[in-house]
Each structure stands twice: as structure tokens, then as C-alpha cells.
Design a protein around this motif. Structure first.
Motif, PDB file in Angstrom:
ATOM      1  N   TYR A  44       0.847  -1.197   0.000  1.00 27.56           N
ATOM      2  CA  TYR A  44       0.000   0.000   0.000  1.00 27.56           C
ATOM      3  C   TYR A  44       0.890   1.258   0.000  1.00 27.56           C
ATOM      4  N   LYS A  64      -1.975   8.268   6.230  1.00 26.19           N
ATOM      5  CA  LYS A  64      -2.656   7.174   5.517  1.00 26.19           C
ATOM      6  C   LYS A  64      -2.790   5.940   6.412  1.00 26.19           C
ATOM      7  N   ASN A  66      -2.892   5.990   9.727  1.00 29.83           N
ATOM      8  CA  ASN A  66      -3.840   6.317  10.797  1.00 29.83           C
ATOM      9  C   ASN A  66      -5.278   6.038  10.380  1.00 29.83           C
ATOM     10  N   THR A  67      -5.538   6.213   9.084  1.00 33.24           N
ATOM     11  CA  THR A  67      -6.924   6.059   8.621  1.00 33.24           C
ATOM     12  C   THR A  67      -7.094   4.793   7.771  1.00 33.24           C
ATOM     13  N   LEU A  68      -6.084   3.937   7.819  1.00 32.34           N
ATOM     14  CA  LEU A  68      -6.100   2.730   6.968  1.00 32.34           C
ATOM     15  C   LEU A  68      -7.217   1.764   7.367  1.00 32.34           C
ATOM     16  N   LYS A  69      -7.962   1.327   6.362  1.00 29.55           N
ATOM     17  CA  LYS A  69      -9.000   0.313   6.609  1.00 29.55           C
ATOM     18  C   LYS A  69      -8.564  -0.958   5.908  1.00 29.55           C
ATOM     19  N   LEU A  70      -8.990  -2.088   6.458  1.00 29.31           N
ATOM     20  CA  LEU A  70      -8.578  -3.362   5.857  1.00 29.31           C
ATOM     21  C   LEU A  70      -9.037  -3.459   4.408  1.00 29.31           C
ATOM     22  N   SER A  71     -10.158  -2.792   4.106  1.00 30.27           N
ATOM     23  CA  SER A  71     -10.657  -2.842   2.729  1.00 30.27           C
ATOM     24  C   SER A  71      -9.672  -2.171   1.762  1.00 30.27           C
ATOM     25  N   ASN A  72      -8.888  -1.200   2.256  1.00 39.35           N
ATOM     26  CA  ASN A  72      -7.883  -0.552   1.404  1.00 39.35           C
ATOM     27  C   ASN A  72      -6.840  -1.554   0.930  1.00 39.35           C
ATOM     28  N   LYS A  74      -7.360  -4.551   0.074  1.00 45.07           N
ATOM     29  CA  LYS A  74      -7.898  -5.557  -0.862  1.00 45.07           C
ATOM     30  C   LYS A  74      -7.802  -5.106  -2.315  1.00 45.07           C
ATOM     31  N   PHE A 103       0.296  -0.271  13.856  1.00 44.91           N
ATOM     32  CA  PHE A 103      -0.903  -0.848  13.229  1.00 44.91           C
ATOM     33  C   PHE A 103      -0.900  -2.366  13.394  1.00 44.91           C
ATOM     34  N   CYS A 107      -3.460  -5.118  15.612  1.00 45.85           N
ATOM     35  CA  CYS A 107      -4.102  -6.285  14.987  1.00 45.85           C
ATOM     36  C   CYS A 107      -3.702  -7.573  15.708  1.00 45.85           C
TER      37      CYS A 107
END
Ligand code: C5P
Length: 218
Positions: A44, A64, A66-72, A74, A103, A107
Motif C-alpha cells: 500500500y 494514511k 492512521n486512517t487505513l482500513k482493511l478494505s484498502n 484488498k 498498526f 491487529c
């Protein structure tokens, strides 16, 4: 950082295309664990650099992440060879590794409540990220076999790259990932070596499951 108690933690390190991701997903599904493919985070960031070299900065990466979503993670564009090579380059940077570290910690140690724990795979998971993991696996396979598998994946994605370029790219990434100063890929003494060169996905998972079940007393 918050740490959930009594969770199962699985840490996997491996060179590229050795089958670690597939096995991590099978483990996650079987034991109801949260799965994080940490390579995708570096991809990413690698893609971020390729998209705009001028804007690329530590500040931007921090924002980026800080606001990262797992969907990003994919996004199919992250799967290209170009992005993989860019990821391997930016992954040498200690500051970037530190940004990604937080991060990954969240997780690994504080996965969403509905999961019984976590499974992370990457290059420095056992050595840096989840040093105290309950299960530590080092998954590998011969360079030729890995190149064969990755080439097939690229073909399925309609990615026009030839076999010898895939092999060259994996060889270069192996070298960079193993020889870099920060978070290099290496096998620790306390991790279990699994060589998947001649193992099917099913046979490999059977091996891993037997080890995990034994320790969990299942
Ligand atoms: O696993 P994957 O091939 O997607 O990883 C892309 C790159 O990201 C690797 O070649 C490596 O340089 C970097 N990486 C890393 N540490 C991790 C996971 C991936 O440096 N934990």
C-alpha cells in the motif's frame, strides 16, 4: 497498548510466494482468528510512492496508516510486480517500518472481539512484531517453485509478465528482504520450519493443524 488476554497468536515469516498467505488464511478460518497480511501494508505504501513521488513523505504515510482500513488492502492493484518491488524498497526504511509497527501490534494483540486471536504473516513477524507468539512458523519453498506459483497467479490476474522476470524479481526481493538492516527476514531458532516445495496446500495445512491442535489440546 491494550492487549487482550488469553488469545491465540500465530506469527508466520516467509519469503515471497512460499504459500504463507494461503496457510495463514486457512489457519485463521479454522481457529476463528483475525488475519493480517502485513506485506499488503508495505505494498500500500509502495503504491503510494509510485502514484506520486513528489507528495510521498513520512507525514503522508503516517496520515494514511492512521486512517487505513482493511478494505484498502484488498485493492487488486497492490498485487502487481511493480508494486511488490516498490514495497520491498520502501520496507528498508526504518521510519516507515516504525509507522507500520503500531498498526500491526493492534491487529496482533487487540484483534476484534469476535475473533479468538490473530495470525500475521510477513518478514519480521516472529523477529520483531509478535516475538512472544504462541505459534511461530517459518514457511519457505525453493525459488523456482515460488516463481512458478507467482507466475501462475499473475497469469490468472491477466498480468503480462514472463516467468524469467518473475524469477528475477523474487530473487531480488529475497536478497533485499534478507540483507536489509531493519527487520530482515531470517529464521529464528524457536520457529518451526515448513518447506512447502513439495507440499500441496492441503498437506501443508494438515501439518500446521497437527502442531497447533497438539499445543491447544484439541
Ligand atoms: O508479502 P509480500 O510479498 O506482499 O510483501 C511485499 C514486500 O513488503 C516484501 O518484499 C517486503 O520487503 C515487505 N514486507 C516487510 N515486512 C513484512 C511484510 C512485508 O518488509 N512484515
Amino acid at each position: 497498548m491494550k492487549r487482550r488476554k488469553n488469545i491465540i497468536t500465530v506469527a508466520i515469516d516467509s519469503p515471497a510466494a512460499a504459500g504463507a498467505g494461503t496457510q495463514a488464511q486457512l489457519i485463521a478460518k479454522n481457529y476463528n482468528l483475525f488475519y493480517l497480511d502485513t506485506g499488503k501494508i508495505y505494498r500500500y505504501i509502495g503504491k503510494l510512492k509510485l502514484s506520486d513521488k513528489k507528495k510521498f513523505s513520512y507525514n503522508l504515510i503516517q496520515k494514511k496508516i492512521n486512517t487505513l482500513k482493511l478494505s484498502n488492502l484488498k485493492n487488486k492493484e497492490l498485487l502487481s510486480n511493480e508494486v511488490a518491488l516498490s514495497a520491498s524498497k520502501i520496507a528498508r526504511d526504518k521510519k516507515i517500518r516504525n509507522i507500520v509497527h503500531k498498526f500491526q501490534q493492534k491487529c496482533a494483540y487487540d484483534p476484534p472481539k469476535r475473533y479468538k486471536g490473530s495470525v500475521l504473516d510477513g518478514r519480521d513477524i516472529i523477529t520483531v512484531q509478535v516475538k512472544d507468539a504462541m505459534f511461530k512458523f517459518y514457511i519457505t519453498a525453493s525459488l523456482k517453485e515460488r516463481a512458478k506459483r507467482r507466475f501462475k497467479e499473475y497469469q490468472n490476474l491477466n498480468n503480462k509478465i514472463n516467468y524469467s522476470d518473475v524469477l528475477k524479481s523474487l530473487r531480488n526481493r529475497d536478497k533485499s528482504d534478507k540483507e536489509r538492516k531493519h527487520g530482515p527476514l531470517k529464521k529464528t531458532k524457536d520457529s518451526i520450519l515448513i518447506n512447502t516445495t513439495k507440499l500441496s496446500k492441503k498437506a501443508c495445512f494438515k501439518k500446521l493443524k497437527a502442531i497447533i491442535d497438539k499445543k491447544l489440546n484439541i
